[in-house]
Structures are given as C-alpha cells and as structure tokens.
Motif scaffolding. Sequence first.
Motif, PDB file in Angstrom:
ATOM      1  N   UNK A   1       0.856  -1.173   0.000  1.00  0.00           N
ATOM      2  CA  UNK A   1       0.000   0.000   0.000  1.00  0.00           C
ATOM      3  C   UNK A   1       0.896   1.228   0.000  1.00  0.00           C
ATOM      4  N   UNK A   2       0.683   2.108  -0.966  1.00  0.00           N
ATOM      5  CA  UNK A   2       1.473   3.332  -1.056  1.00  0.00           C
ATOM      6  C   UNK A   2       0.679   4.502  -0.467  1.00  0.00           C
ATOM      7  N   UNK A   3       1.374   5.334   0.308  1.00  0.00           N
ATOM      8  CA  UNK A   3       0.770   6.510   0.922  1.00  0.00           C
ATOM      9  C   UNK A   3       1.636   7.717   0.561  1.00  0.00           C
ATOM     10  N   UNK A   4       1.010   8.759   0.029  1.00  0.00           N
ATOM     11  CA  UNK A   4       1.739   9.978  -0.314  1.00  0.00           C
ATOM     12  C   UNK A   4       1.510  11.033   0.746  1.00  0.00           C
ATOM     13  N   UNK A   5       2.596  11.639   1.200  1.00  0.00           N
ATOM     14  CA  UNK A   5       2.527  12.751   2.141  1.00  0.00           C
ATOM     15  C   UNK A   5       2.951  14.018   1.427  1.00  0.00           C
ATOM     16  N   UNK A   6       2.156  15.075   1.574  1.00  0.00           N
ATOM     17  CA  UNK A   6       2.511  16.403   1.094  1.00  0.00           C
ATOM     18  C   UNK A   6       3.069  17.162   2.286  1.00  0.00           C
ATOM     19  N   UNK A  20       5.746   3.155   1.489  1.00  0.00           N
ATOM     20  CA  UNK A  20       5.140   1.869   1.180  1.00  0.00           C
ATOM     21  C   UNK A  20       4.858   1.168   2.503  1.00  0.00           C
ATOM     22  N   UNK A  21       3.618   0.858   2.753  1.00  0.00           N
ATOM     23  CA  UNK A  21       3.204   0.182   3.979  1.00  0.00           C
ATOM     24  C   UNK A  21       3.069  -1.302   3.652  1.00  0.00           C
ATOM     25  N   UNK A  22       3.783  -2.133   4.411  1.00  0.00           N
ATOM     26  CA  UNK A  22       3.763  -3.574   4.176  1.00  0.00           C
ATOM     27  C   UNK A  22       3.075  -4.259   5.354  1.00  0.00           C
ATOM     28  N   UNK A  23       1.779  -4.545   5.253  1.00  0.00           N
ATOM     29  CA  UNK A  23       1.052  -5.146   6.368  1.00  0.00           C
ATOM     30  C   UNK A  23       1.605  -6.492   6.819  1.00  0.00           C
ATOM     31  N   UNK A  25       4.714  -7.245   7.301  1.00  0.00           N
ATOM     32  CA  UNK A  25       5.788  -7.001   8.261  1.00  0.00           C
ATOM     33  C   UNK A  25       5.257  -6.561   9.617  1.00  0.00           C
ATOM     34  N   UNK A  26       4.149  -5.822   9.612  1.00  0.00           N
ATOM     35  CA  UNK A  26       3.613  -5.279  10.866  1.00  0.00           C
ATOM     36  C   UNK A  26       2.106  -5.069  10.713  1.00  0.00           C
ATOM     37  N   UNK A  27       1.319  -6.129  10.865  1.00  0.00           N
ATOM     38  CA  UNK A  27      -0.114  -6.000  10.607  1.00  0.00           C
ATOM     39  C   UNK A  27      -0.829  -5.020  11.535  1.00  0.00           C
ATOM     40  N   UNK A  28      -0.505  -5.015  12.813  1.00  0.00           N
ATOM     41  CA  UNK A  28      -1.186  -4.109  13.749  1.00  0.00           C
ATOM     42  C   UNK A  28      -0.769  -2.662  13.513  1.00  0.00           C
ATOM     43  N   UNK A  29       0.530  -2.430  13.370  1.00  0.00           N
ATOM     44  CA  UNK A  29       1.022  -1.078  13.097  1.00  0.00           C
ATOM     45  C   UNK A  29       0.523  -0.551  11.771  1.00  0.00           C
ATOM     46  N   UNK A  30       0.507  -1.415  10.756  1.00  0.00           N
ATOM     47  CA  UNK A  30       0.017  -1.006   9.432  1.00  0.00           C
ATOM     48  C   UNK A  30      -1.451  -0.625   9.485  1.00  0.00           C
ATOM     49  N   UNK A  31      -2.240  -1.434  10.188  1.00  0.00           N
ATOM     50  CA  UNK A  31      -3.665  -1.135  10.298  1.00  0.00           C
ATOM     51  C   UNK A  31      -3.901   0.212  10.973  1.00  0.00           C
TER      52      UNK A  31
END
Length: 93
Positions: A1-6, A20-23, A25-31
Amino acid sequence: VMVQFNVQLSSGNPATFLLEVNPYWAPLGSERFLDLVDNHPDFWTGVRFFRVIEGFMAQFGIPAKPAVAEEWRERKILDDPVIESNTKGTISF
C-alpha cells in the motif's frame, strides 16, 4: 500500500514523499497507520519530524495539536512481532 505525504520543508518549499506500507511485516502497526491516514486527517496536520539522526532514521507522528495528541495518547496497540529490522530507508511506527 502506497501513501503519499505532502509536506512543507523548513525552507517553506512544498514537497512530497511516498511511503510503502507492508502489512505482512507489521499487521497491527500497518492497520493503525492506514486508519490514521484514511480516517483521521487532523492527526497529521502540522506534524513535524522531531528527531533526525543522519544516515539512520527520522521520527515523526506526534500531532501538533495538543488536543489531538491527548485523544490518541491512550489508544495503544500491541507490538507486532519483529519480522524485518529497521534498516536504512525503513520506517517504524
């Protein structure tokens, strides 16, 4: 999942960066992170990088508004099991 920050740099110039969020690797933190991105935009308003160690890491994520920080302070999540290490270019949350 890609997240863009301005973001606004200290020079006042706008910029963007992608995470890039990799659930896996860290499902709770990613959620939690994705929930904050998708459903709580006020959480990120005015957030600053507050600790930067060159060549190692940068920390951010404390809300700029004290009321928002207070709201989230007690919403703790369990630690995810360690699957990947915090190497250069990774973000821990």
